[in-house]
Motif scaffolding. Structure first.
Motif, PDB file in Angstrom:
ATOM      1  N   UNK A  80      83.232  47.673 -25.769  1.00 24.86           N
ATOM      2  CA  UNK A  80      82.619  46.842 -25.104  1.00 24.86           C
ATOM      3  C   UNK A  80      81.362  47.511 -24.268  1.00 24.86           C
ATOM      4  N   UNK A  81      81.114  48.882 -24.498  1.00 20.98           N
ATOM      5  CA  UNK A  81      80.085  49.369 -23.943  1.00 20.98           C
ATOM      6  C   UNK A  81      78.505  48.693 -24.089  1.00 20.98           C
ATOM      7  N   UNK A  82      77.936  48.753 -22.868  1.00 19.22           N
ATOM      8  CA  UNK A  82      76.486  48.143 -23.079  1.00 19.22           C
ATOM      9  C   UNK A  82      75.581  49.367 -23.444  1.00 19.22           C
ATOM     10  N   UNK A  83      75.031  49.161 -24.485  1.00 15.65           N
ATOM     11  CA  UNK A  83      73.942  50.259 -24.803  1.00 15.65           C
ATOM     12  C   UNK A  83      72.601  50.109 -24.255  1.00 15.65           C
ATOM     13  N   UNK A  84      71.939  51.194 -23.741  1.00 11.14           N
ATOM     14  CA  UNK A  84      70.532  51.075 -23.262  1.00 11.14           C
ATOM     15  C   UNK A  84      69.892  52.168 -23.789  1.00 11.14           C
ATOM     16  N   UNK A  85      69.210  51.997 -24.736  1.00 16.77           N
ATOM     17  CA  UNK A  85      68.382  53.359 -25.323  1.00 16.77           C
ATOM     18  C   UNK A  85      67.001  53.564 -24.829  1.00 16.77           C
ATOM     19  N   UNK A  86      66.695  54.736 -24.299  1.00 15.54           N
ATOM     20  CA  UNK A  86      65.684  55.083 -23.426  1.00 15.54           C
ATOM     21  C   UNK A  86      64.455  55.377 -24.440  1.00 15.54           C
ATOM     22  N   UNK A  87      63.261  54.768 -24.048  1.00 16.30           N
ATOM     23  CA  UNK A  87      61.961  55.010 -24.611  1.00 16.30           C
ATOM     24  C   UNK A  87      61.324  56.041 -23.843  1.00 16.30           C
ATOM     25  N   UNK A  88      60.141  56.578 -24.380  1.00 17.21           N
ATOM     26  CA  UNK A  88      59.337  57.465 -23.435  1.00 17.21           C
ATOM     27  C   UNK A  88      58.797  56.445 -22.336  1.00 17.21           C
ATOM     28  N   UNK A  89      58.239  57.560 -21.338  1.00 18.53           N
ATOM     29  CA  UNK A  89      57.504  57.021 -20.291  1.00 18.53           C
ATOM     30  C   UNK A  89      56.378  56.104 -20.731  1.00 18.53           C
ATOM     31  N   UNK A  90      55.933  55.298 -19.951  1.00 20.41           N
ATOM     32  CA  UNK A  90      54.654  54.545 -20.239  1.00 20.41           C
ATOM     33  C   UNK A  90      53.550  55.638 -19.914  1.00 20.41           C
ATOM     34  N   UNK A  91      52.078  55.265 -20.154  1.00 15.08           N
ATOM     35  CA  UNK A  91      51.170  56.054 -20.004  1.00 15.08           C
ATOM     36  C   UNK A  91      50.919  55.965 -18.320  1.00 15.08           C
ATOM     37  N   UNK A  92      51.243  54.831 -17.622  1.00 14.11           N
ATOM     38  CA  UNK A  92      51.115  54.940 -16.215  1.00 14.11           C
ATOM     39  C   UNK A  92      52.254  55.600 -15.482  1.00 14.11           C
ATOM     40  N   UNK A  93      53.559  55.616 -15.919  1.00  7.52           N
ATOM     41  CA  UNK A  93      54.364  56.193 -15.449  1.00  7.52           C
ATOM     42  C   UNK A  93      54.420  57.760 -15.550  1.00  7.52           C
ATOM     43  N   UNK A  94      53.792  58.035 -16.913  1.00  7.09           N
ATOM     44  CA  UNK A  94      53.792  59.607 -16.930  1.00  7.09           C
ATOM     45  C   UNK A  94      52.755  60.276 -15.969  1.00  7.09           C
ATOM     46  N   UNK A  95      51.721  59.350 -15.994  1.00  5.58           N
ATOM     47  CA  UNK A  95      50.573  59.806 -15.102  1.00  5.58           C
ATOM     48  C   UNK A  95      51.208  59.925 -13.597  1.00  5.58           C
ATOM     49  N   UNK A  96      51.846  59.079 -13.053  1.00  2.38           N
ATOM     50  CA  UNK A  96      52.633  58.917 -11.862  1.00  2.38           C
ATOM     51  C   UNK A  96      53.274  60.149 -11.871  1.00  2.38           C
ATOM     52  N   UNK A  97      54.185  60.644 -12.701  1.00  3.18           N
ATOM     53  CA  UNK A  97      55.026  61.661 -12.525  1.00  3.18           C
ATOM     54  C   UNK A  97      54.115  62.899 -12.421  1.00  3.18           C
ATOM     55  N   UNK A  98      53.278  63.114 -13.337  1.00  2.00           N
ATOM     56  CA  UNK A  98      52.443  64.322 -13.101  1.00  2.00           C
ATOM     57  C   UNK A  98      51.847  64.407 -11.789  1.00  2.00           C
ATOM     58  N   UNK A  99      51.318  63.371 -11.400  1.00  2.00           N
ATOM     59  CA  UNK A  99      50.498  63.261 -10.044  1.00  2.00           C
ATOM     60  C   UNK A  99      51.720  63.702  -8.947  1.00  2.00           C
ATOM     61  N   UNK A 100      52.975  63.249  -8.854  1.00  2.00           N
ATOM     62  CA  UNK A 100      53.982  63.785  -7.968  1.00  2.00           C
ATOM     63  C   UNK A 100      54.011  65.200  -7.890  1.00  2.00           C
ATOM     64  N   UNK A 101      54.064  65.860  -9.346  1.00  2.00           N
ATOM     65  CA  UNK A 101      54.193  67.340  -9.341  1.00  2.00           C
ATOM     66  C   UNK A 101      53.120  68.078  -8.896  1.00  2.00           C
ATOM     67  N   UNK A 102      51.851  67.675  -9.287  1.00  2.00           N
ATOM     68  CA  UNK A 102      50.655  68.410  -8.892  1.00  2.00           C
ATOM     69  C   UNK A 102      49.767  67.808  -7.635  1.00  2.00           C
ATOM     70  N   UNK A 103      50.036  66.708  -7.419  1.00  2.00           N
ATOM     71  CA  UNK A 103      49.296  66.343  -6.120  1.00  2.00           C
ATOM     72  C   UNK A 103      48.233  65.540  -6.347  1.00  2.00           C
ATOM     73  N   UNK A 104      47.814  64.407  -5.746  1.00  2.00           N
ATOM     74  CA  UNK A 104      46.777  63.636  -5.937  1.00  2.00           C
ATOM     75  C   UNK A 104      45.453  64.165  -6.268  1.00  2.00           C
ATOM     76  N   UNK A 105      45.041  65.266  -5.209  1.00  2.00           N
ATOM     77  CA  UNK A 105      43.787  65.739  -5.202  1.00  2.00           C
ATOM     78  C   UNK A 105      43.606  66.510  -6.626  1.00  2.00           C
ATOM     79  N   UNK A 106      44.368  67.347  -7.166  1.00  2.00           N
ATOM     80  CA  UNK A 106      44.119  67.957  -8.543  1.00  2.00           C
ATOM     81  C   UNK A 106      44.003  67.090  -9.658  1.00  2.00           C
ATOM     82  N   UNK A 107      44.858  66.210  -9.585  1.00  2.00           N
ATOM     83  CA  UNK A 107      44.791  65.113 -10.702  1.00  2.00           C
ATOM     84  C   UNK A 107      43.611  64.474 -10.666  1.00  2.00           C
ATOM     85  N   UNK A 108      43.144  63.892  -9.455  1.00  2.00           N
ATOM     86  CA  UNK A 108      41.847  63.189  -9.376  1.00  2.00           C
ATOM     87  C   UNK A 108      40.726  64.113  -9.904  1.00  2.00           C
ATOM     88  N   UNK A 109      40.664  65.396  -9.604  1.00  2.00           N
ATOM     89  CA  UNK A 109      39.415  66.231  -9.629  1.00  2.00           C
ATOM     90  C   UNK A 109      39.341  66.532 -11.267  1.00  2.00           C
TER      91      UNK A 109
END
Length: 521
Positions: free
Chosen positions: A429-458
């Motif tokens: 009775x396991x409940x499956x949850x298949x992950x998809x890739x991040x959305x464009x917005x989520x991917x951009x947000x993750x990269x921003x958290x790594x690199x910082x807002x200034x570098x991403x905006x520049x």
């Protein structure tokens, strides 16, 4: 106001117990870390630049450093009585009480423990010292200087852990130590002191054959890798185990005055939560759904099976959700990496995982049966009626998972796997949850958290090009962000062009789906 600084994990500052949120981008935090490591000693500016940027300083490096210092002063201004950053003789001096910096406080506590005359006092000091650690020292700081200091700090931590384990073995606490010692032996397979402690605990727990097997495994590793024999201390311990020497007997219990029975241990085995978890709002909601107010009392174990390709973030999702829901599982959390998709090494056998869980649950080694099926039954008995979370990470297939499932509906199980595990859904009775890739917005947000807002905006064009390479895989974004962070002088568009050229030549190992091969699931 009181200020506390953390270096034994991510670099952080707290003022009156509240986290200072505006310490800035990663490099600025590394500047603060470098000053805190050398607290109360002037650090030349050129030395600071080398420690933080490692020979690849940004253009106008002194100006960039000055800007970092200026922003740090503003962030720490509410605690200006307790911490000051002053310019001095071509560099900077951070003045603070050393006990306010966890690294220095840790070292002082360890020194005091070494000077203590009573085991109880030494154990208390060591436990306080080790409790300061929140994760990897100077997390995310990746320069030769930080890496060398990290290695030293982690050796100091290991030494403190071993000192504490020695004390606990002297006090006859070998049964409760077994899970910790077993994990440490896996992390440090060539450390003879670690091996000796585990051999002693196994012997005193009635597992003499396993203690002897461990010695032979360590002897083979030492012969294969450094090409040496075990040292005199480990060889002597081996002989003592072979001859059942009285010196290895369990220490006599201290005279008791009607002491209460030892409490049942509460396992806390979850690895640290991912630092930069982003998005997955829908998936987190699906994981929450079995626990809604309208679901009522469960009549069977809740099993949540997270599937998806390597590098898509299955383990991150499982650990993030688990740490956010700890209050739902007051009786503890069990965790095992089943290594079902690990390129090197064999998958973990279910009986091995069950035995580890029995140790974590406080099973008396003398009462653990030898038969694997009987051990699995004991495991189900120990988990019955308890509100436990059990995370089975990186599973190979249903057959590997099934023996690790508890029988009580009060328990919850999260399984991660690159396979869909249809058998787990049909049979259990396991409940499956298949992950998809991040959305464009989520991917951009993750990269921003790594690199910082200034570098991403520049560099919007470079960001878009990098994200195209990553194909929405969190692991790929993390790998490329690390490459960008360690090359601050390289523009993101230049990095994207390099990646495109590598991909064209077919040699890229860090982009898109290829970045996920061989990666943690």
């Amino acid at each position: 106001m009181t200020v506390k600084f953390g270096l034994l994990g991510t670099t952080e500052a707290r003022i009156d117990g509240l986290l200072v949120e505006d310490l800035g981008h990663p490099r600025q935090r590394h500047v603060l870390a470098a000053l805190l490591i050398g607290a109360n000693r002037p650090v030349p500016a050129k030395q600071l630049i080398d420690r933080v940027w490692a020979g690849r300083p940004p253009q106008r490096a002194l100006g960039t450093l000055y800007s970092c210092i200026s922003r740090l002063r503003r962030a720490l201004a509410p605690a200006s009585r307790d911490v000051r950053i002053a310019r001095q003789a071509g560099g900077y001096l951070l003045t603070v009480d050393p006990s306010a910096v966890d690294l220095h406080h840790f070292r002082r506590l360890v020194v005091r423990a070494g000077a203590a005359h009573r085991d109880e006092r030494a154990a208390d000091l060591l436990e306080r010292a080790l409790g300061l650690w929140r994760g990897e020292a100077f997390a995310a700081a990746d320069t030769p200087w930080f890496n060398a200091l990290r290695a030293v700090a982690h050796q100091e931590r290991l030494a403190a852990e071993l000192d504490l384990a020695d004390i606990r073995l002297r006090r006859g606490d070998h049964a409760r130590l077994l899970p910790e010692l077993s994990a440490r032996a896996q992390q440090h397979p060539l450390d003879e002191r670690v091996a000796g402690q585990l051999m002693t605990a196994l012997y005193r727990s009635g597992r003499t054959a396993e203690a002897l097997d461990l010695y032979q495994a360590v002897r083979r590793r030492l012969a294969d890798e450094p090409g040496i024999d075990p040292g005199p201390a480990l060889r002597q311990l081996h002989q003592q185990v072979l001859t059942a020497a009285p010196v290895l007997a369990t220490p006599a219990a201290r005279p008791a005055t009607r002491s209460a029975p030892s409490p049942t241990p509460v396992p806390r085995q979850l690895p640290a939560p991912p630092l930069l978890f982003t998005g997955r709002t829908r998936e987190l909601g699906l994981l929450d759904s079995p626990f809604g107010p309208s679901t009522g009392q469960a009549h069977s174990v809740v099993i949540l099976a997270i599937g998806g390709v390597g590098g898509i973030g299955k383990t991150w999702l499982a650990l993030h959700w688990a740490h956010e829901n700890l209050e739902r599982f007051p009786d503890g959390q069990l965790y095992v990496d089943l290594r079902g998709s690990t390129p090197l090494g064999e998958p973990v056998q279910p009986r091995t995982a069950v035995r580890g869980f029995l140790d974590a649950l406080g099973a008396d080694p003398a009462t653990v049966p030898a038969d694997p099926d009987a051990q699995a039954a004991l495991y189900r008995g120990l988990t019955a009626g308890k509100r436990l979370l059990i995370v089975l990470d990186n599973a190979r297939d249903t057959a590997q998972v099934a023996p690790l499932l508890p029988g009580s509906p009060t328990c919850t199980v999260i399984v991660t796997s690159r396979r869909r595990l249809a058998g787990l859904a049909v049979a259990h009775g396991a409940r499956p949850l298949i992950l998809d890739t991040l959305t464009d917005t989520e991917a951009r947000h993750l990269l921003t958290r790594y690199l910082g807002t200034d570098r991403v905006a520049a560099e919007p064009e470079g960001v878009t090009a990098l994200l195209d390479h990553c194909a929405g895989l969190p692991l790929a974004i993390g790998v490329l962000a690390a490459r960008a962070t360690t090359s601050p002088g390289v523009r993101l568009t230049e990095l994207a062009a390099e990646l495109h050229e590598e991909q064209t030549r077919g040699t890229s190992g860090t982009t898109g789906a290829s970045a996920g091969r061989g990666a943690p699931p």
